[in-house]
Scaffold this motif. Structure first.
Motif, PDB file in Angstrom:
ATOM      1  N   ALA A  71     -69.660  26.390   3.738  1.00  0.00           N
ATOM      2  CA  ALA A  71     -69.040  25.203   4.044  1.00  0.00           C
ATOM      3  C   ALA A  71     -69.987  23.846   3.363  1.00  0.00           C
ATOM      4  N   GLU A  72     -70.977  24.603   2.361  1.00  0.00           N
ATOM      5  CA  GLU A  72     -71.815  24.085   2.059  1.00  0.00           C
ATOM      6  C   GLU A  72     -71.689  23.284   0.022  1.00  0.00           C
ATOM      7  N   LYS A  73     -70.553  24.440   0.156  1.00  0.00           N
ATOM      8  CA  LYS A  73     -69.887  23.887  -1.073  1.00  0.00           C
ATOM      9  C   LYS A  73     -68.391  23.071  -0.845  1.00  0.00           C
ATOM     10  N   MET A  74     -68.148  22.482   0.371  1.00  0.00           N
ATOM     11  CA  MET A  74     -66.590  22.503   0.802  1.00  0.00           C
ATOM     12  C   MET A  74     -66.585  21.454   0.984  1.00  0.00           C
ATOM     13  N   ILE A  75     -68.239  20.643   0.116  1.00  0.00           N
ATOM     14  CA  ILE A  75     -68.071  18.980   0.468  1.00  0.00           C
ATOM     15  C   ILE A  75     -68.312  18.710  -0.750  1.00  0.00           C
ATOM     16  N   LYS A  76     -67.589  17.533  -1.257  1.00  0.00           N
ATOM     17  CA  LYS A  76     -67.715  16.810  -1.629  1.00  0.00           C
ATOM     18  C   LYS A  76     -68.507  15.410  -2.195  1.00  0.00           C
ATOM     19  N   PHE A  77     -69.212  14.633  -0.778  1.00  0.00           N
ATOM     20  CA  PHE A  77     -70.076  14.294  -1.421  1.00  0.00           C
ATOM     21  C   PHE A  77     -70.505  13.586   0.095  1.00  0.00           C
ATOM     22  N   SER A  78     -72.095  13.579  -0.380  1.00  0.00           N
ATOM     23  CA  SER A  78     -72.868  13.726   1.679  1.00  0.00           C
ATOM     24  C   SER A  78     -72.116  13.111   2.540  1.00  0.00           C
ATOM     25  N   GLU A  79     -72.753  13.762   3.853  1.00  0.00           N
ATOM     26  CA  GLU A  79     -72.801  12.873   4.820  1.00  0.00           C
ATOM     27  C   GLU A  79     -73.236  11.209   4.988  1.00  0.00           C
ATOM     28  N   SER A  80     -74.412  11.662   4.668  1.00  0.00           N
ATOM     29  CA  SER A  80     -74.673   9.471   4.099  1.00  0.00           C
ATOM     30  C   SER A  80     -73.808   8.843   4.138  1.00  0.00           C
ATOM     31  N   THR A  81     -73.273   9.559   2.483  1.00  0.00           N
ATOM     32  CA  THR A  81     -72.364   8.231   1.522  1.00  0.00           C
ATOM     33  C   THR A  81     -71.096   8.210   2.328  1.00  0.00           C
ATOM     34  N   LYS A  82     -70.953   9.327   3.145  1.00  0.00           N
ATOM     35  CA  LYS A  82     -69.094   9.183   3.760  1.00  0.00           C
ATOM     36  C   LYS A  82     -69.428   8.220   5.525  1.00  0.00           C
ATOM     37  N   ASN A  83     -70.985   8.386   5.774  1.00  0.00           N
ATOM     38  CA  ASN A  83     -70.730   6.979   6.901  1.00  0.00           C
ATOM     39  C   ASN A  83     -71.025   5.377   6.322  1.00  0.00           C
ATOM     40  N   GLN A  84     -71.484   5.374   4.733  1.00  0.00           N
ATOM     41  CA  GLN A  84     -71.628   4.503   4.671  1.00  0.00           C
ATOM     42  C   GLN A  84     -70.045   4.172   4.252  1.00  0.00           C
ATOM     43  N   ILE A  85     -69.179   4.681   3.795  1.00  0.00           N
ATOM     44  CA  ILE A  85     -67.739   4.668   3.234  1.00  0.00           C
ATOM     45  C   ILE A  85     -67.727   3.853   4.231  1.00  0.00           C
ATOM     46  N   LYS A  86     -67.389   4.926   5.266  1.00  0.00           N
ATOM     47  CA  LYS A  86     -66.962   4.534   7.275  1.00  0.00           C
ATOM     48  C   LYS A  86     -67.736   2.866   7.081  1.00  0.00           C
ATOM     49  N   LYS A  87     -68.280   2.625   7.347  1.00  0.00           N
ATOM     50  CA  LYS A  87     -69.176   1.865   7.519  1.00  0.00           C
ATOM     51  C   LYS A  87     -68.965   0.145   6.885  1.00  0.00           C
ATOM     52  N   GLU A  88     -68.331   0.872   5.475  1.00  0.00           N
ATOM     53  CA  GLU A  88     -68.251  -0.592   4.572  1.00  0.00           C
ATOM     54  C   GLU A  88     -66.058  -0.674   5.132  1.00  0.00           C
ATOM     55  N   ILE A  89     -65.588   0.314   5.275  1.00  0.00           N
ATOM     56  CA  ILE A  89     -63.892   0.502   5.901  1.00  0.00           C
ATOM     57  C   ILE A  89     -64.198  -0.457   6.933  1.00  0.00           C
ATOM     58  N   THR A  90     -65.075   0.014   7.880  1.00  0.00           N
ATOM     59  CA  THR A  90     -64.594  -0.644   9.167  1.00  0.00           C
ATOM     60  C   THR A  90     -65.906  -2.385   8.938  1.00  0.00           C
ATOM     61  N   LYS A  91     -65.977  -2.626   8.144  1.00  0.00           N
ATOM     62  CA  LYS A  91     -66.388  -4.384   7.656  1.00  0.00           C
ATOM     63  C   LYS A  91     -64.979  -4.789   7.208  1.00  0.00           C
ATOM     64  N   LEU A  92     -64.317  -4.522   6.066  1.00  0.00           N
ATOM     65  CA  LEU A  92     -62.891  -4.478   5.761  1.00  0.00           C
ATOM     66  C   LEU A  92     -61.837  -5.152   7.183  1.00  0.00           C
ATOM     67  N   LEU A  93     -62.283  -4.391   7.725  1.00  0.00           N
ATOM     68  CA  LEU A  93     -61.283  -4.102   8.932  1.00  0.00           C
ATOM     69  C   LEU A  93     -60.568  -5.480   9.756  1.00  0.00           C
ATOM     70  N   ASP A  94     -62.932  -5.799   9.358  1.00  0.00           N
ATOM     71  CA  ASP A  94     -62.936  -6.148  10.701  1.00  0.00           C
ATOM     72  C   ASP A  94     -62.874  -8.276  10.081  1.00  0.00           C
ATOM     73  N   SER A  95     -62.438  -7.615   8.897  1.00  0.00           N
ATOM     74  CA  SER A  95     -62.496  -9.341   7.935  1.00  0.00           C
ATOM     75  C   SER A  95     -61.233  -9.407   7.996  1.00  0.00           C
ATOM     76  N   ALA A  96     -60.234  -8.596   8.613  1.00  0.00           N
ATOM     77  CA  ALA A  96     -58.640  -8.513   7.562  1.00  0.00           C
ATOM     78  C   ALA A  96     -58.724  -9.449   9.065  1.00  0.00           C
ATOM     79  N   ASP A  97     -57.674 -10.483   7.782  1.00  0.00           N
ATOM     80  CA  ASP A  97     -57.421 -11.978   9.085  1.00  0.00           C
ATOM     81  C   ASP A  97     -55.394 -11.139   9.720  1.00  0.00           C
ATOM     82  N   GLU A  98     -55.239 -10.550   8.421  1.00  0.00           N
ATOM     83  CA  GLU A  98     -53.845  -9.984   8.073  1.00  0.00           C
ATOM     84  C   GLU A  98     -52.893  -8.925   8.377  1.00  0.00           C
ATOM     85  N   LEU A  99     -54.391  -8.470   8.654  1.00  0.00           N
ATOM     86  CA  LEU A  99     -54.617  -6.926   9.793  1.00  0.00           C
ATOM     87  C   LEU A  99     -54.212  -7.646  11.499  1.00  0.00           C
ATOM     88  N   LYS A 100     -55.239  -8.424  11.298  1.00  0.00           N
ATOM     89  CA  LYS A 100     -55.041  -8.824  13.238  1.00  0.00           C
ATOM     90  C   LYS A 100     -53.882  -9.464  14.211  1.00  0.00           C
TER      91      LYS A 100
END
Length: 452
Positions: free
Chosen positions: A287-316
């Motif tokens: 499992a430790e070798k089947m990870i491309k990047f850390s959990e913290s980096t993944k959570n940061q990316i997910k957080k930024e995606i959420t921000k983009l979705l919140d501000s996406a008027d076209e999506l709304k």
């Protein structure tokens, strides 16, 4: 081994047990027998017959023709005709030499197991003789050729215990050794005989099938897929690594090994299952070798995606026009991105292929054969593996998967890849000569076929 039974001391008739004199044989190859009896009432037999039920007994105390004791465990008794003249008895385990109500009550100080594959197969030639201790020196193991009539027939495994243990304990030890032999040879040897010495020095014989492994037949024995193990291997270390691995590794190995002893009417299914077993194994044990990047980096990316979705008027606007909830879309994307830092199946297969010299040797032809400027034969193999796994898991038509004669190649390559992977993880290396020989046999497929 063949036991001529003469009497059952606790034969069940309704609510009571009786002493039943009868004539029957106990054979390792068949775990049932039929006896003649007039003891069953028509009413009792009819009820069992109509309900398609049987009488279960935890144990049957028996005597053979020489009045020697033996016990049958986990038995089912059923009438096979009405009025009853014959009764069928199915048993699971047999202990010759003693009467015990529970097999776990049998305490033993030593055990000897005779292993054989097939009378035509020189099984003993592939198993290295050895003596070693496991479990902090409390179990002494000796592996040698079994000599019968001045010639070697199979392999003898002797276990000497510092402390008395149950039969199930020694069987678990031997089962783990059988599994290591399976990784080496590609098929399971059979236990022909088990002799035990109880804590009061009574010598008994024990008969039991080892689950699916007992179904191994001659068709599964392929000597050209047998690997020879390097001489400098410390089997005590190999055994203890495998023991620890098996405490955690249950489903993928059990499923993989079962598929090698059973034939599927749909030839494509085992291939897809091999791929899933390989994927599951790496996700669990690497499992430790089947990870491309850390959990913290993944959570940061997910957080930024959420921000983009919140501000996406076209999506709304799209959600409003189609009667969708923005939060539902955000939650769905959040769940889908939960594994964006994990290796894909494509990554895992390529990692498995390139992980060691032995696995690279297995796919050397595919990795060196160029299809065009951008693609090698290994790319086609991996692509078809992905499609084949998705065909089973998604139950949808896949453009690229193994079909026809390609199934033979895929089965041989994937089975050997799984074996080599596990052998490496327990420190059990195959000799280069035997690996080269086996790979050449597998790659013969390409002489008359194409993977495309």
């Amino acid at each position: 081994m063949k036991i001529h039974g003469n009497k059952i001391l606790n034969f069940p008739i309704g609510e009571i047990d009786i002493e039943q004199t009868c004539d029957f044989f106990i054979k390792r190859s068949s775990h049932d027998f039929i006896i003649e009896t007039n003891s069953f009432s028509i009413e009792a037999a009819l009820e069992l017959y109509c309900k398609n039920e049987s009488i279960h007994k935890d144990y049957l105390f028996c005597l053979d023709e020489n009045k020697e004791k033996f016990t049958l465990f986990d038995c089912y008794i059923m009438p096979i005709q009405i009025p009853v003249k014959q009764v069928k008895v199915i048993w699971n385990k047999c202990l010759l030499g003693e009467h015990f109500q529970n097999i776990q009550d049998v305490r033993i100080s030593s055990a000897k197991y005779i292993l054989q594959a097939d009378k035509r197969c020189p099984f003993h030639l592939f198993i290295w003789k050895s003596q070693f201790d496991v479990f902090d020196g409390t179990v002494h193991v000796s592996v040698d050729w079994n000599m019968a009539n001045s010639k070697a027939e199979g392999v003898c495994i002797c276990l000497d215990l510092e402390n008395v243990e149950t039969i199930s304990w020694t069987e678990k030890i031997v089962l783990r050794m059988l599994e290591i032999y399976f990784l080496q040879m590609g098929f399971f040897p059979k236990i022909e005989e088990c002799e035990i010495s109880t804590e009061n020095k009574k010598v008994c014989y024990f008969i039991e099938d080892f689950a699916a492994y007992g179904k191994t037949s001659g068709k599964n024995i392929r000597l050209d897929y047998v690997l020879e193990i390097k001489d400098n291997i410390d089997f005590s270390i190999v055994f203890e690594k495998w023991w620890k691995l098996r405490e955690k590794e249950v489903v993928t190995f059990n499923l993989f090994s079962y598929l090698t002893t059973e034939s599927s009417p749909v030839r494509e299914v085992p291939i897809a299952t091999y791929i899933q077993c390989l994927e599951g194994y790496f996700r669990i044990h690497h499992a430790e070798k089947m990870i491309k990047f850390s959990e913290s980096t993944k959570n940061q990316i997910k957080k930024e995606i959420t921000k983009l979705l919140d501000s996406a008027d076209e999506l709304k606007l799209i959600c409003k026009e189609n009667g969708l909830e923005v939060n539902d879309i955000k939650e769905s994307i959040n769940r889908m991105s939960g594994r964006i830092n994990e290796y894909s199946l494509n990554d895992i297969l390529r990692y498995a292929i390139n992980r060691s010299p032995s696995t690279r040797r297995l796919f050397e032809f595919e990795q060196n054969t160029k299809i065009n400027d951008q693609k090698y034969l290994v790319d086609i193999f991996v692509s078809k593996s992905l499609g084949h796994r998705n065909w089973l898991s998604h139950l949808t038509r896949q453009r690229s998967r193994f079909t026809g004669k390609e199934i033979d190649l895929a089965e041989r390559k994937l089975r050997l890849l799984f074996r080599l992977t596990l052998l490496q993880d327990i420190g059990c290396e195959a000799t280069e000569e035997s690996l080269d020989r086996t790979v050449r046999v597998v790659d013969q497929w390409y002489k008359s076929n194409q993977l495309k």
